[in-house]
Design a protein around this motif. Sequence first.
Motif, PDB file in Angstrom:
ATOM      1  N   LEU A   1      79.627  -5.519  22.992  1.00 13.93           N
ATOM      2  CA  LEU A   1      78.428  -6.227  22.540  1.00 13.93           C
ATOM      3  C   LEU A   1      78.624  -7.720  22.772  1.00 13.93           C
ATOM      4  O   LEU A   1      79.619  -8.299  22.345  1.00 13.93           O
ATOM      5  N   GLU A   2      77.662  -8.320  23.476  1.00 16.44           N
ATOM      6  CA  GLU A   2      77.716  -9.758  23.728  1.00 16.44           C
ATOM      7  C   GLU A   2      76.369 -10.365  23.363  1.00 16.44           C
ATOM      8  O   GLU A   2      75.346  -9.693  23.384  1.00 16.44           O
ATOM      9  N   ASN A   3      76.383 -11.638  23.041  1.00 15.07           N
ATOM     10  CA  ASN A   3      75.172 -12.380  22.729  1.00 15.07           C
ATOM     11  C   ASN A   3      75.006 -13.417  23.833  1.00 15.07           C
ATOM     12  O   ASN A   3      75.918 -14.206  24.078  1.00 15.07           O
ATOM     13  N   ALA A   4      73.849 -13.392  24.514  1.00 15.05           N
ATOM     14  CA  ALA A   4      73.691 -14.240  25.692  1.00 15.05           C
ATOM     15  C   ALA A   4      72.304 -14.853  25.751  1.00 15.05           C
ATOM     16  O   ALA A   4      71.327 -14.270  25.281  1.00 15.05           O
ATOM     17  N   ILE A   5      72.225 -16.024  26.354  1.00 17.06           N
ATOM     18  CA  ILE A   5      70.952 -16.658  26.690  1.00 17.06           C
ATOM     19  C   ILE A   5      70.696 -16.341  28.155  1.00 17.06           C
ATOM     20  O   ILE A   5      71.586 -16.474  28.992  1.00 17.06           O
TER      21      ILE A   5
END
Length: 140
Positions: A54-58
């Motif tokens: 799980l990654e959080n990206a713009i």
Amino acid sequence: MRPGAYRITSISSGCSAMIRDSENVLRGEPIDNINDGDISLWDVEIVNGGNSGLENAILKPANAEGYLGVNSFQNNQAVYRLTKDPEQSWFLRQTGDGYTISQVAEGVEYYWYLGNPGEPIIISDDSREIQSWMFVGFSG
């Protein structure tokens, strides 16, 4: 996933996430329907991640201003190229064959969903099929 420029493609339809020249709505189009001037490459900027896939990206257009986001968090809202602050980030969750792309608001997770080629990509809760997307690296 590494930061960089990617083409984002629906695994179920083969359509690429793109924005037509002079529009701001994100659509799913077959690669052959993408023209010069359309935005079809996306810079992935990792905000934080790596925990269990799980990654959080713009997600930003590779050669234009703005970022991908929604105007409000509810079912069937189209994803747009936005320019107002703050930038919105997306959860990228690894699946067996790609990634789901989602945001969470008020305890509800909303996923990218493409109905048919040429239609806007919308956010939807898990009442619809949760779709996977490939991030195809681009160098050039």
